[in-house]
Design an enzyme around this catalytic site. Structure first.
Site, PDB file in Angstrom:
ATOM      1  N   GLY A   1       0.831  -1.200   0.000  1.00  0.00           N
ATOM      2  CA  GLY A   1       0.000   0.000   0.000  1.00  0.00           C
ATOM      3  C   GLY A   1       0.862   1.245   0.000  1.00  0.00           C
ATOM      4  O   GLY A   1       1.549   1.521   0.985  1.00  0.00           O
TER       5      GLY A   1
ATOM      6  N   GLY B   1       1.647   4.228   4.312  1.00  0.00           N
ATOM      7  CA  GLY B   1       2.489   3.117   3.893  1.00  0.00           C
ATOM      8  C   GLY B   1       3.830   3.589   3.384  1.00  0.00           C
ATOM      9  O   GLY B   1       4.880   3.014   3.710  1.00  0.00           O
TER      10      GLY B   1
ATOM     11  N   LYS C   1      -6.697   1.741  10.070  1.00  0.00           N
ATOM     12  CA  LYS C   1      -7.540   2.003  11.236  1.00  0.00           C
ATOM     13  C   LYS C   1      -9.004   2.010  10.814  1.00  0.00           C
ATOM     14  O   LYS C   1      -9.371   2.702   9.862  1.00  0.00           O
ATOM     15  CB  LYS C   1      -7.173   3.348  11.862  1.00  0.00           C
ATOM     16  CG  LYS C   1      -5.739   3.429  12.359  1.00  0.00           C
ATOM     17  CD  LYS C   1      -5.382   4.819  12.853  1.00  0.00           C
ATOM     18  CE  LYS C   1      -3.936   4.886  13.324  1.00  0.00           C
ATOM     19  NZ  LYS C   1      -3.550   6.229  13.798  1.00  0.00           N
TER      20      LYS C   1
ATOM     21  N   LYS D   1     -11.257   6.632  17.581  1.00  0.00           N
ATOM     22  CA  LYS D   1     -10.839   8.036  17.696  1.00  0.00           C
ATOM     23  C   LYS D   1     -11.160   8.801  16.417  1.00  0.00           C
ATOM     24  O   LYS D   1     -11.386  10.019  16.447  1.00  0.00           O
ATOM     25  CB  LYS D   1      -9.355   8.125  18.058  1.00  0.00           C
ATOM     26  CG  LYS D   1      -8.398   7.500  17.054  1.00  0.00           C
ATOM     27  CD  LYS D   1      -7.966   8.434  15.960  1.00  0.00           C
ATOM     28  CE  LYS D   1      -7.118   7.739  14.922  1.00  0.00           C
ATOM     29  NZ  LYS D   1      -6.705   8.657  13.826  1.00  0.00           N
TER      30      LYS D   1
END
Length: 318
Positions: A7, A12, A101, A182
């Site tokens: 990625g 990345g 995430k 978050k």
């Protein structure tokens, strides 16, 4: 131990830059982009102006990239499940480290649960970090979480660098939840500021948002205390207070009633929808997450969302 990063987005690429001193392969899906990066020594699309060190090799050949012992999975969260399924034979049995995430919108799983389909002890790197800071060599502390403590130590040693300090955890579920949730709260914080509701309102929202993160952690199999560390509270602090955060910037645009670039990945938008479903299924009260899900789906505007939160019954702080 050989390392590849799958990625070539901003994060990345930044991770590959930090590992270049010991040699690293960066895989880009687009062959033309990979050729350009290898030739110009720059990821002009994602990290313009940042030099790619000589120890970093860029390729679009997935088989070559997957020959490494350790593979950092920097594929976008909502693409991870399909990517793992399509390339299971290349990934099976490797030391896989999630670097995305979020929560998968279809299966409601986090990245390590998806990687567990092809490896026994998937790990995750997460915490308060912007790709541009990592790429510039600015000091960063992150969590590396893996259920297998021996593998965790090995990965910590391999993936730490002169500017990235990795702290170990044996709670990957907690670490990935912190990184996912978050982003949802960051959208809300951005919306508060975009709507001109003030710093005090943002502080209250961040605090109550953290309470929601802690509330759902245990029922989803995490250790709630994990979210008090870098992967939870640390990342929450960064993402809810900086316009560099894509999730915060997206929320800010929502608060202003402005358009946001649809080509920019905002993982918190999908995560809010997924976590709101999880919360309903488990009968867990998560009002901020529910409002953010409604905002991104266009069911509420910011004014209505704030009114929904402010009109909730008065209660004891927990």
């Amino acid at each position: 131990m050989s390392v590849s990063v799958l990625g070539a987005g901003a994060f990345g690429t930044a991770l590959a830059i930090t590992l270049a001193e010991r040699g690293v392969t960066l895989w880009a899906r687009d062959p033309d982009a990979a050729t350009a990066m290898q030739k110009t020594r720059e990821n002009a699309t994602r990290l313009k102006g940042i030099h790619l060190p000589e120890g970093l090799t860029v390729t679009s050949d997935l088989t070559t990239a997957c020959a490494a012992d350790t593979i950092l999975m920097a594929v976008p969260m909502q693409s991870t499940a399909a990517f793992v399924t399509e390339n299971a034979d290349l990934l099976r049995g490797k030391k896989l480290v999630a670097c995305s995430k979020g929560v998968d919108l279809t299966s409601l799983r986090g990245p390590t649960a998806i990687l567990a389909e092809v490896t026994r002890a998937p790990a995750i790197i997460t915490g308060p970090s912007f790709a541009i800071d990592i790429a510039r060599g600015l000091p960063t502390a992150l969590t590396l979480a893996c259920k297998n403590p021996i593998l965790g130590e090995e990965l910590q040693e391999t993936l730490s660098s002169a500017t990235i300090r990795l702290y170990r955890s044996t709670d990957p579920v907690g670490a990935e939840l912190g990184g996912a949730l978050k982003n949802v709260i960051a959208i809300a914080a951005g919306a508060v500021m975009g709507a001109g509701l003030g710093e005090s309102a943002r502080a209250a929202l961040i605090t109550r948002g953290f309470a929601e993160m802690m509330r759902i952690a245990g029922p989803l199999g995490a250790i709630p205390e994990t979210l008090m560390g870098l992967s939870g509270f640390g990342d929450l602090t960064l993402t809810c207070t900086s316009p560099t955060s894509r999730n915060y910037a997206y929320g800010f645009a929502l608060g202003q009633g402005a358009d946001y670039d649809p080509t920019i990945t905002v993982e918190g938008a999908a995560t809010a929808r997924a976590v709101a479903r999880l919360a309903r299924d488990k009968d867990i009260e998560m009002p901020i997450t529910s409002v953010v899900a409604a905002l991104v789906e266009g069911r509420l505007d910011v004014s209505q969302g704030m009114q929904t939160l402010l009109s909730r019954p008065l209660k004891e702080e927990i």
